[in-house]
Design a protein around this motif. Structure first.
Motif, PDB file in Angstrom:
ATOM      1  N   ASN A  36      -4.936  -8.134  -0.912  1.00 12.11           N
ATOM      2  CA  ASN A  36      -3.556  -8.408  -1.303  1.00 12.11           C
ATOM      3  C   ASN A  36      -2.950  -9.544  -0.492  1.00 12.11           C
ATOM      4  O   ASN A  36      -2.223 -10.382  -1.033  1.00 12.11           O
ATOM      5  CB  ASN A  36      -2.704  -7.145  -1.178  1.00 12.11           C
ATOM      6  CG  ASN A  36      -2.929  -6.189  -2.324  1.00 12.11           C
ATOM      7  OD1 ASN A  36      -3.283  -6.596  -3.426  1.00 12.11           O
ATOM      8  ND2 ASN A  36      -2.730  -4.917  -2.070  1.00 12.11           N
ATOM      9  N   CYS A  46       0.801  -9.933  -5.560  1.00 11.17           N
ATOM     10  CA  CYS A  46      -0.383  -9.118  -5.310  1.00 11.17           C
ATOM     11  C   CYS A  46      -0.347  -7.882  -6.209  1.00 11.17           C
ATOM     12  O   CYS A  46       0.510  -7.769  -7.073  1.00 11.17           O
ATOM     13  CB  CYS A  46      -0.463  -8.715  -3.838  1.00 11.17           C
ATOM     14  SG  CYS A  46       0.810  -7.543  -3.324  1.00 11.17           S
ATOM     15  N   ARG A  47      -1.253  -6.982  -5.973  1.00 12.69           N
ATOM     16  CA  ARG A  47      -1.320  -5.755  -6.771  1.00 12.69           C
ATOM     17  C   ARG A  47      -0.031  -4.944  -6.652  1.00 12.69           C
ATOM     18  O   ARG A  47       0.420  -4.338  -7.626  1.00 12.69           O
ATOM     19  CB  ARG A  47      -2.517  -4.913  -6.327  1.00 12.69           C
ATOM     20  CG  ARG A  47      -3.862  -5.538  -6.635  1.00 12.69           C
ATOM     21  CD  ARG A  47      -4.990  -4.768  -5.925  1.00 12.69           C
ATOM     22  NE  ARG A  47      -6.291  -5.357  -6.155  1.00 12.69           N
ATOM     23  CZ  ARG A  47      -6.835  -6.299  -5.400  1.00 12.69           C
ATOM     24  NH1 ARG A  47      -6.169  -6.787  -4.355  1.00 12.69           N
ATOM     25  NH2 ARG A  47      -8.032  -6.772  -5.669  1.00 12.69           N
ATOM     26  N   GLN A  87      -9.086  -1.850   1.623  1.00 14.75           N
ATOM     27  CA  GLN A  87      -8.192  -2.779   2.323  1.00 14.75           C
ATOM     28  C   GLN A  87      -8.668  -3.019   3.751  1.00 14.75           C
ATOM     29  O   GLN A  87      -8.915  -2.084   4.502  1.00 14.75           O
ATOM     30  CB  GLN A  87      -6.753  -2.261   2.334  1.00 14.75           C
ATOM     31  CG  GLN A  87      -5.786  -3.281   2.905  1.00 14.75           C
ATOM     32  CD  GLN A  87      -4.362  -2.916   2.612  1.00 14.75           C
ATOM     33  OE1 GLN A  87      -4.009  -2.714   1.464  1.00 14.75           O
ATOM     34  NE2 GLN A  87      -3.553  -2.819   3.635  1.00 14.75           N
TER      35      GLN A  87
END
Length: 104
Positions: A36, A46-47, A87
């Motif tokens: 992201n 981003c998402r 992440q």
């Protein structure tokens, strides 16, 4: 706009746009390496932004959806699960670039 584009009615355009959105989500799902922070630094979204836009679009159409449900739609699974699996910790360079790009 070409004559062919003028012939696309609103419903067909919406169907096409929905298909493109689903393909974008599929692409992001296939590119979990695209973090992201990288998306934010390169594209300015981003998402999580997509999830917020999803909530807003739903609300504008009289549909109530909470942010976590929207994130699950965008991420393809609960955000906490995705975050734990995929992440990575942002680097100092990524954070600095983000800070610089969001000064204004």
């Amino acid at each position: 706009m070409t004559d062919q584009n003028k012939e696309i009615d609103e419903k067909k355009a919406t169907d096409i746009e929905a298909a493109v959105f689903r393909r974008l989500l599929q692409h992001l799902d296939e590119r979990k390496d695209a973090q992201n922070i990288d998306l934010m630094n390169l594209a300015g979204f981003c998402r999580n932004c997509l999830s917020k836009w999803y909530v807003t679009a739903a609300e504008e159409r009289g549909v109530e959806i909470d942010y976590e449900s929207a994130r699950e739609r965008v991420y393809g699974e609960p955000y906490a699960d995705w975050k734990e699996k995929y992440q990575k910790e942002a680097t100092a360079e990524q954070l600095e670039k983000f800070k610089e790009s969001h000064k204004h």
